[in-house]
Design a protein around this motif. Structure first.
Motif, mmCIF file in Angstrom:
data_model
loop_
_atom_site.group_PDB
_atom_site.id
_atom_site.type_symbol
_atom_site.label_atom_id
_atom_site.label_comp_id
_atom_site.label_asym_id
_atom_site.label_seq_id
_atom_site.Cartn_x
_atom_site.Cartn_y
_atom_site.Cartn_z
ATOM 1 N N LEU A 234 -4.099 -10.306 -0.297
ATOM 2 C CA LEU A 234 -4.118 -9.303 0.767
ATOM 3 C C LEU A 234 -5.487 -8.661 0.950
ATOM 4 N N ILE A 235 -6.298 -8.655 -0.090
ATOM 5 C CA ILE A 235 -7.606 -8.002 -0.010
ATOM 6 C C ILE A 235 -8.519 -8.662 1.022
ATOM 7 N N TYR A 236 -8.201 -9.882 1.449
ATOM 8 C CA TYR A 236 -9.038 -10.591 2.410
ATOM 9 C C TYR A 236 -8.636 -10.325 3.856
ATOM 10 N N PHE A 237 -7.559 -9.544 4.071
ATOM 11 C CA PHE A 237 -7.057 -9.306 5.412
ATOM 12 C C PHE A 237 -7.321 -7.873 5.853
ATOM 13 N N ASP A 238 -7.311 -7.669 7.173
ATOM 14 C CA ASP A 238 -7.434 -6.302 7.670
ATOM 15 C C ASP A 238 -6.100 -5.582 7.477
ATOM 16 N N THR A 239 -6.119 -4.268 7.721
ATOM 17 C CA THR A 239 -4.963 -3.430 7.397
ATOM 18 C C THR A 239 -3.704 -3.849 8.147
ATOM 19 N N GLN A 240 -3.829 -4.120 9.438
ATOM 20 C CA GLN A 240 -2.649 -4.498 10.216
ATOM 21 C C GLN A 240 -2.050 -5.805 9.721
ATOM 22 N N THR A 241 -2.902 -6.797 9.454
ATOM 23 C CA THR A 241 -2.414 -8.082 8.944
ATOM 24 C C THR A 241 -1.751 -7.908 7.591
ATOM 25 N N LYS A 242 -2.356 -7.093 6.738
ATOM 26 C CA LYS A 242 -1.802 -6.820 5.406
ATOM 27 C C LYS A 242 -0.408 -6.195 5.516
ATOM 28 N N ASN A 243 -0.273 -5.199 6.372
ATOM 29 C CA ASN A 243 1.020 -4.528 6.527
ATOM 30 C C ASN A 243 2.076 -5.485 7.084
ATOM 31 N N ASN A 244 1.672 -6.324 8.031
ATOM 32 C CA ASN A 244 2.613 -7.299 8.602
ATOM 33 C C ASN A 244 3.082 -8.289 7.538
ATOM 34 N N LEU A 245 2.159 -8.740 6.695
ATOM 35 C CA LEU A 245 2.523 -9.698 5.652
ATOM 36 C C LEU A 245 3.496 -9.078 4.652
ATOM 37 N N VAL A 246 3.231 -7.854 4.241
ATOM 38 C CA VAL A 246 4.123 -7.205 3.278
ATOM 39 C C VAL A 246 5.508 -7.026 3.870
ATOM 40 N N SER A 247 5.576 -6.704 5.143
ATOM 41 C CA SER A 247 6.872 -6.578 5.809
ATOM 42 C C SER A 247 7.593 -7.925 5.839
ATOM 43 N N ARG A 248 6.860 -8.987 6.117
ATOM 44 C CA ARG A 248 7.467 -10.319 6.146
ATOM 45 C C ARG A 248 7.891 -10.759 4.751
ATOM 46 N N TYR A 249 7.092 -10.459 3.742
ATOM 47 C CA TYR A 249 7.486 -10.767 2.359
ATOM 48 C C TYR A 249 8.784 -10.046 2.005
ATOM 49 N N THR A 250 8.869 -8.791 2.385
ATOM 50 C CA THR A 250 10.075 -8.013 2.073
ATOM 51 C C THR A 250 11.299 -8.635 2.722
ATOM 52 N N ASP A 251 11.162 -9.090 3.947
ATOM 53 C CA ASP A 251 12.276 -9.743 4.640
ATOM 54 C C ASP A 251 12.696 -11.032 3.930
ATOM 55 N N GLU A 265 -4.449 -4.118 -5.103
ATOM 56 C CA GLU A 265 -3.755 -4.168 -3.820
ATOM 57 C C GLU A 265 -2.609 -3.166 -3.726
ATOM 58 N N SER A 266 -2.881 -1.909 -4.008
ATOM 59 C CA SER A 266 -1.860 -0.884 -3.835
ATOM 60 C C SER A 266 -1.591 -0.700 -2.348
ATOM 61 N N LEU A 267 -0.356 -0.373 -2.005
ATOM 62 C CA LEU A 267 0.049 -0.283 -0.606
ATOM 63 C C LEU A 267 0.084 1.161 -0.142
ATOM 64 N N HIS A 268 -0.607 1.428 0.964
ATOM 65 C CA HIS A 268 -0.564 2.762 1.567
ATOM 66 C C HIS A 268 0.577 2.860 2.563
ATOM 67 N N GLU A 269 0.931 1.720 3.145
ATOM 68 C CA GLU A 269 2.092 1.646 4.022
ATOM 69 C C GLU A 269 2.957 0.481 3.559
ATOM 70 N N LYS A 270 4.263 0.703 3.515
ATOM 71 C CA LYS A 270 5.168 -0.360 3.088
ATOM 72 C C LYS A 270 6.538 -0.121 3.693
ATOM 73 N N PRO A 271 7.365 -1.164 3.739
ATOM 74 C CA PRO A 271 8.731 -0.978 4.246
ATOM 75 C C PRO A 271 9.497 0.041 3.411
ATOM 76 N N GLU A 272 10.406 0.770 4.046
ATOM 77 C CA GLU A 272 11.143 1.831 3.365
ATOM 78 C C GLU A 272 11.992 1.306 2.205
ATOM 79 N N ASN A 273 12.432 0.057 2.311
ATOM 80 C CA ASN A 273 13.305 -0.483 1.264
ATOM 81 C C ASN A 273 12.543 -1.201 0.158
#
Length: 289
Positions: A234-251, A265-273
């Motif tokens: 994730l460190i190689y991606f911009d913030t929006q791409t990083k957040n989208n990937l984490v959301s997709r991983y969670t799904d 790679e601590s998350l400042h924004e993440k899915p609620e679940n």
């Protein structure tokens, strides 16, 4: 540009302008989502200079022209392989493996009463294979019942050269010299060392499927995973791409599933679940003991 950097550029084998650098990094971003700032110019030059020699080119201008030509589809694969960073080792960030074993033990215990004896792991950004082999060997050692389960690891990466190395499962024998116990004994039980080479045993390789995958494209997997490793990617991606990937991983995780990220790679924004349980270790939903 400093005088020192100007002198360094004059000594380069190939001319490499800022405009050419920007063209290449924009293409890399469009293909992979990887962000390469100006401080990466020397790295990009070093990674691609060998490719220019192979092609018999004399400048990056010629290389950019190739990428603009009808032959660009073939060359973009070489470009991505050259730029992608592949730094890894066996049992990197060992705290994840302790959490992994505890999670697998709980899952096998809970599902032992059910007909569902499947345990699926995804190693996203697996590089040359050390991570999925670390996952497989540690779980087979600590949760031996998995050997009779449908225990599969999907190992994906963008770099086809690294995937081929992972499929082969052959490494330098000294790759395990600096590993701490108990990890050294774990890998030793699941490999053969002949001369200067380490060969992963077939019984381990049978649990792993290597496949090329661009994380920014559509994911073909249909089933959900018990564990996803995506460390130092994730460190190689911009913030929006990083957040989208984490959301997709969670799904893509089963309820109660585990997501492991890299140490920085601590998350400042993440899915609620998605909930943090220990260092860069997250679980989907509330996790009972």
């Amino acid at each position: 540009m400093t005088q020192q950097s100007t002198i360094a550029e004059r000594k380069r084998e190939f001319s490499f302008t800022h405009e050419e650098f920007k063209k290449l990094t924009s293409l890399v971003y469009s293909l992979t989502g990887i962000v390469l700032g100006d401080h990466k110019k020397d790295m990009v030059y070093g990674r691609l200079a060998r490719r220019l020699r192979e092609l018999g080119m004399r400048s990056f201008s010629q290389y950019c022209d190739l990428l603009d030509s009808k032959r660009s589809d073939d060359e973009t694969g070489f470009l991505v392989n050259a730029i992608t960073t592949n730094l890894t080792k066996f049992y990197r960030e060992s705290h994840h493996f302790e959490s992994l074993a505890a999670h697998a033990q709980k899952v096998t215990r809970d599902r032992s009463r059910l007909s569902d004896k499947t345990f699926l792991v995804w190693s996203a950004g697996c590089s040359s294979g050390e991570e999925p082999y670390s996952i497989a060997t540690y779980l087979l050692s600590k949760v031996p019942s998995l050997s009779s389960w449908n225990f599969k690891i999907l190992a994906t990466d963008l770099d086809t050269n690294m995937l081929n190395k992972g499929k082969a499962g052959v490494y330098k024998a000294d790759a395990i010299q600096s590993i701490d116990e108990p990890f050294k004994s774990v890998i030793s039980d699941h490999c053969n060392i002949r001369g200067d080479s380490l060969y992963i045993k077939e019984k381990v390789k049978n649990h792993i499927h290597f496949k090329q995958l661009n994380l920014l494209h559509q994911w073909p997997m249909k089933k959900k995973y018990d564990v996803i490793f995506c460390r130092n990617v994730l460190i190689y991606f911009d913030t929006q791409t990083k957040n989208n990937l984490v959301s997709r991983y969670t799904d893509m995780l089963r309820d109660g599933g585990m997501l492991c990220l890299g140490h920085s790679e601590s998350l400042h924004e993440k899915p609620e679940n998605l909930h943090l349980h220990g260092r860069t270790t997250y679980f989907k939903g509330e996790v009972s003991s």
